[in-house]
Design an enzyme around this catalytic site. Structure first.
Site, PDB file in Angstrom:
ATOM      1  N   TYR A   1       0.819  -1.216   0.000  1.00 49.10           N
ATOM      2  CA  TYR A   1       0.000   0.000   0.000  1.00 49.10           C
ATOM      3  C   TYR A   1       0.851   1.265   0.000  1.00 49.10           C
ATOM      4  O   TYR A   1       0.414   2.312  -0.467  1.00 49.10           O
ATOM      5  CB  TYR A   1      -0.973  -0.006   1.181  1.00 49.10           C
ATOM      6  CG  TYR A   1      -2.367  -0.334   0.727  1.00 49.10           C
ATOM      7  CD1 TYR A   1      -2.691  -1.639   0.344  1.00 49.10           C
ATOM      8  CD2 TYR A   1      -3.355   0.630   0.607  1.00 49.10           C
ATOM      9  CE1 TYR A   1      -3.950  -1.953  -0.120  1.00 49.10           C
ATOM     10  CE2 TYR A   1      -4.615   0.327   0.151  1.00 49.10           C
ATOM     11  CZ  TYR A   1      -4.906  -0.963  -0.214  1.00 49.10           C
ATOM     12  OH  TYR A   1      -6.142  -1.270  -0.691  1.00 49.10           O
TER      13      TYR A   1
ATOM     14  N   HIS B   1      -1.305  -1.696   6.640  1.00 49.19           N
ATOM     15  CA  HIS B   1      -1.698  -0.762   5.577  1.00 49.19           C
ATOM     16  C   HIS B   1      -2.201   0.571   6.125  1.00 49.19           C
ATOM     17  O   HIS B   1      -1.671   1.643   5.801  1.00 49.19           O
ATOM     18  CB  HIS B   1      -2.795  -1.375   4.704  1.00 49.19           C
ATOM     19  CG  HIS B   1      -2.386  -2.618   3.986  1.00 49.19           C
ATOM     20  ND1 HIS B   1      -1.077  -2.914   3.689  1.00 49.19           N
ATOM     21  CD2 HIS B   1      -3.119  -3.648   3.474  1.00 49.19           C
ATOM     22  CE1 HIS B   1      -1.022  -4.069   3.047  1.00 49.19           C
ATOM     23  NE2 HIS B   1      -2.244  -4.527   2.906  1.00 49.19           N
TER      24      HIS B   1
ATOM     25  N   ARG C   1     -13.231   0.001  -1.804  1.00 42.84           N
ATOM     26  CA  ARG C   1     -12.600   1.312  -1.759  1.00 42.84           C
ATOM     27  C   ARG C   1     -11.458   1.321  -0.751  1.00 42.84           C
ATOM     28  O   ARG C   1     -11.422   0.503   0.171  1.00 42.84           O
ATOM     29  CB  ARG C   1     -13.609   2.406  -1.403  1.00 42.84           C
ATOM     30  CG  ARG C   1     -14.051   2.384   0.054  1.00 42.84           C
ATOM     31  CD  ARG C   1     -14.868   3.613   0.418  1.00 42.84           C
ATOM     32  NE  ARG C   1     -16.189   3.562  -0.170  1.00 42.84           N
ATOM     33  CZ  ARG C   1     -16.743   4.574  -0.829  1.00 42.84           C
ATOM     34  NH1 ARG C   1     -16.084   5.684  -0.986  1.00 42.84           N
ATOM     35  NH2 ARG C   1     -17.959   4.468  -1.316  1.00 42.84           N
TER      36      ARG C   1
ATOM     37  N   ARG D   1     -10.194  10.355   4.316  1.00 47.94           N
ATOM     38  CA  ARG D   1     -11.164  11.444   4.340  1.00 47.94           C
ATOM     39  C   ARG D   1     -10.804  12.385   5.483  1.00 47.94           C
ATOM     40  O   ARG D   1     -10.755  11.984   6.652  1.00 47.94           O
ATOM     41  CB  ARG D   1     -12.583  10.916   4.497  1.00 47.94           C
ATOM     42  CG  ARG D   1     -12.975   9.907   3.423  1.00 47.94           C
ATOM     43  CD  ARG D   1     -14.421   9.480   3.562  1.00 47.94           C
ATOM     44  NE  ARG D   1     -15.325  10.465   2.985  1.00 47.94           N
ATOM     45  CZ  ARG D   1     -15.838  10.379   1.754  1.00 47.94           C
ATOM     46  NH1 ARG D   1     -15.523   9.347   0.976  1.00 47.94           N
ATOM     47  NH2 ARG D   1     -16.645  11.299   1.304  1.00 47.94           N
TER      48      ARG D   1
ATOM     49  N   GLN E   1      -7.939   3.852  -4.120  1.00 49.68           N
ATOM     50  CA  GLN E   1      -8.441   2.912  -5.116  1.00 49.68           C
ATOM     51  C   GLN E   1      -9.932   2.680  -4.870  1.00 49.68           C
ATOM     52  O   GLN E   1     -10.401   2.867  -3.740  1.00 49.68           O
ATOM     53  CB  GLN E   1      -7.690   1.577  -5.053  1.00 49.68           C
ATOM     54  CG  GLN E   1      -7.973   0.762  -3.807  1.00 49.68           C
ATOM     55  CD  GLN E   1      -7.290  -0.578  -3.788  1.00 49.68           C
ATOM     56  OE1 GLN E   1      -6.225  -0.767  -4.360  1.00 49.68           O
ATOM     57  NE2 GLN E   1      -7.899  -1.544  -3.107  1.00 49.68           N
TER      58      GLN E   1
ATOM     59  N   TYR F   1     -10.241  15.031  -4.206  1.00 47.54           N
ATOM     60  CA  TYR F   1     -11.244  16.078  -4.372  1.00 47.54           C
ATOM     61  C   TYR F   1     -11.540  16.749  -3.043  1.00 47.54           C
ATOM     62  O   TYR F   1     -11.414  16.167  -1.970  1.00 47.54           O
ATOM     63  CB  TYR F   1     -12.515  15.558  -5.037  1.00 47.54           C
ATOM     64  CG  TYR F   1     -13.227  14.410  -4.371  1.00 47.54           C
ATOM     65  CD1 TYR F   1     -14.275  14.626  -3.475  1.00 47.54           C
ATOM     66  CD2 TYR F   1     -12.879  13.095  -4.658  1.00 47.54           C
ATOM     67  CE1 TYR F   1     -14.941  13.570  -2.889  1.00 47.54           C
ATOM     68  CE2 TYR F   1     -13.552  12.031  -4.071  1.00 47.54           C
ATOM     69  CZ  TYR F   1     -14.582  12.280  -3.180  1.00 47.54           C
ATOM     70  OH  TYR F   1     -15.244  11.236  -2.596  1.00 47.54           O
ATOM     71  N   LEU F   2     -11.927  18.012  -3.138  1.00 45.90           N
ATOM     72  CA  LEU F   2     -12.215  18.852  -1.981  1.00 45.90           C
ATOM     73  C   LEU F   2     -13.656  19.316  -2.064  1.00 45.90           C
ATOM     74  O   LEU F   2     -14.072  19.902  -3.064  1.00 45.90           O
ATOM     75  CB  LEU F   2     -11.271  20.057  -1.953  1.00 45.90           C
ATOM     76  CG  LEU F   2     -11.468  21.062  -0.824  1.00 45.90           C
ATOM     77  CD1 LEU F   2     -11.152  20.421   0.528  1.00 45.90           C
ATOM     78  CD2 LEU F   2     -10.594  22.298  -1.047  1.00 45.90           C
TER      79      LEU F   2
END
Length: 580
Positions: free
Chosen positions: A267, A328, A430, A434, A465, A471-472
């Protein structure tokens, strides 16, 4: 002749020279992974990634003959004439995949090596050896691995020719993992392909950890390089707890130095994990916000939409905490939370990661939720429970899901909850980070969001992945005469921005190991600190035989995970309707 491993720290390199060599190594690596112009232009291949031997680094192996140790500096090693006569003015790398007939080797390691060869990133002189107990010929090995080799989707020039060239450099040696005689035979074959060149050797241990020591012992005594470097890549799991991990490290160091051990966590080779420090340390907009003053919580989420699928025998011995969270997710957390390192040198980065791990508060059972998936029928299709797997013992309490709240007791992150969640047989696949920021003080537009201020909270999402992206989430006015607000994404979708296939993590890590770059590999004190966090709670879970909360196959996981987040006034970001 007795061959031993040792570090040659006494080799005379000036500090500036060593830094220069390491900078060149990183530059070559960057060129290799980001550009291959001949593949797009149709011109003849041009080597853009000339890999050096270990001359830029202290040698890790030496030959002891007649009781006298001979240490070779970089220049002396290259210029030394061997007893057989030819001048060793070129180096070669022999890559031995131990456990060559296993799934990991076939599906990941050999394809990664071929991808590096296709991109002209491997040294001019190299050979690949497979070593396993299976009785195979060279041709049978080549036929086996050829079925898993692919060229880049966006680069197909001379694909078949490149495959054939690569396969001709692949050889096989059958042998037992603890047989010194078989490793003597391997050494003879390696020497045949290294004739006249400075030999460097890399061993990839794609085998269960219970036979690591046997292989390392035999390789150190009978198959290490007499004059060049010898390195060993060790696959996880690195023990089951602090005690077994420390014992494994102790036994490895009977035959290897720390600099020769490359503990791989694939990872850390993921593109978005590699980009994490770039995002933070090279963008002024983020670094001032990276602290408890502006960040409310951080979530590290890993989910798979499938179960053990016949591999329960391995998984049941470890469970999701050991398999995913202790390595990971914790490694990603350390990279995310570390202070600015002195430099990009491997030791400077790893020093900062260790500081984070040692600053973490002892994990308590009250801050952990475990679950196990049960059978479920959906849309007329039946999904099995974990214990329906024939390789899993009946009545197993091994968790297939875990959530934990951890804290870093330092000035930057005091009282900021880091929530980790990992599970199998969930509703999505996923892996992401975050970052939820604090509410805007005295928000002028709070009436537009009602009582749920979380809807007005900025959130930075780093999707590792699939569909790599950064993104914000920001608040934005919807065009029109009224004051209506919308939550929008400033989105960097890698597939749209970069028109090239992202290299597999194993490619980056194998290339680093060949170059001697240790930045993305785990040091022994990192491993000790990581196990120190999880060992007490793992022991308590197993001693008390705590039953995991059952959750349906294909669901969002156990309800207990939501209560754990709510305990710290957090809402899991991947469960909202806006988590695209």
């Amino acid at each position: 002749m007795v061959i031993c491993f040792h570090s040659c720290d006494s080799v005379a390199f000036s500090t500036s020279s060593l830094q220069h060599e390491r900078s060149l190594s990183r530059w070559r690596r960057w060129r290799c992974l980001t550009s291959a112009p001949h593949l797009l232009s149709g011109r003849q291949p041009r080597r853009v990634c000339q890999i050096k031997n270990s001359n830029g680094y202290p040698l890790n192996a030496a030959s002891l003959q007649d009781g006298l140790a001979e240490n070779f500096s970089a220049e002396a090693s290259v210029e030394k004439r061997s007893k057989d006569g030819p001048k060793q003015n070129e180096s070669t790398v022999s890559i031995t995949v131990v456990g060559a007939s296993g799934d990991l080797a076939r599906k990941k390691i050999f394809p990664a090596l071929f991808a590096l060869f296709y991109e002209d990133c491997l040294p001019k002189h190299f050979t690949v050896f497979g070593y396993a107990r299976s009785k195979l010929t060279d041709e049978e090995l080549r036929n086996m691995i050829s079925k898993t080799l692919t060229c880049r989707i966006d680069k197909r020039e001379n694909c078949n020719d490149k495959m054939e060239q690569f396969l001709q450099r692949c050889f096989y040696q059958s042998g037992q993992y603890g047989s010194e005689e078989n490793f003597v035979e391997l050494d003879q074959k390696l020497r045949e392909n290294e004739a006249g060149k400075l030999p460097n050797r890399l061993f990839y241990l794609s085998i269960p950890p219970n036979i690591f020591i046997d292989v390392v012992r035999c390789a150190s005594h009978h198959a290490s390089s007499p004059t060049g470097w010898t390195r060993v890549i060790v696959e996880k799991p690195f023990g089951r707890d602090s005690e077994s991990s420390a014992e494994l490290t102790r036994r490895l160091k009977q035959y290897l130095t720390e600099d020769q051990i490359f503990r791989i966590d694939h990872y850390l080779g993921k593109e978005l994990v590699e980009n994490l420090s770039v995002l933070r340390f090279s963008n002024l907009v983020f670094e001032p916000l990276w602290s408890r003053k502006y960040i409310r919580n951080v979530q590290l989420i890993f989910s798979e939409d499938f179960g053990t699928e016949g591999r329960g025998g391995y998984f049941d011995n470890y469970g999701i905490i050991r398999d995913i969270m202790q390595n990971h997710l914790l490694q990603i957390l350390a990279l995310f939370a570390m202070e600015t390192p002195v430099s990009l040198d491997a030791e400077d980065i790893r020093n900062e990661k260790v500081k984070v791990l040692r600053s973490m508060r002892t994990l308590k059972l009250d801050d952990v939720v475990v679950g196990q998936y049960k059978g479920h029928t959906k849309g007329g299709k039946s999904y099995p429970a974990y214990t329906d797997d024939q390789t899993v013992p009946k009545g197993s309490l091994t968790p297939t899901f875990a959530a934990a709240a951890v804290f870093i007791d330092n000035a930057r992150w005091d009282d900021v909850p880091f929530l980790m969640k990992a599970g199998k047989a969930l509703n999505t696949r996923r892996a992401e980070i975050r970052v939820q920021f604090r509410h805007v003080p005295g928000n002028l537009y709070k009436r537009n969001f009602g009582t749920d201020l979380d809807k007005a909270t900025n959130e930075l999402v780093i999707r590792v992945q699939p569909d790599e992206a950064i993104y914000l989430k920001i608040n934005n006015k919807i065009p029109g005469l009224s004051m209506r607000l919308d939550r929008s994404n400033l989105n960097l979708l890698y597939a749209a921005r970069y028109l090239r296939e992202i290299p597999d993590a194993y490619e980056r890590l194998l290339l680093d190991a060949i170059e001697g770059e240790r930045r993305l590999f785990i040091r022994s004190d990192e491993l000790d600190a990581a196990w120190a966090l999880f060992t007490p709670v793992l022991k308590e879970l197993e001693d008390k035989r705590i039953s995991p909360e059952l959750y349906p196959y294909g669901s969002r996981g156990p309800v207990g995970a939501h209560y754990l987040a709510a305990k710290y006034n957090v809402r899991w970001g991947d469960l909202s309707s806006e988590n695209s």
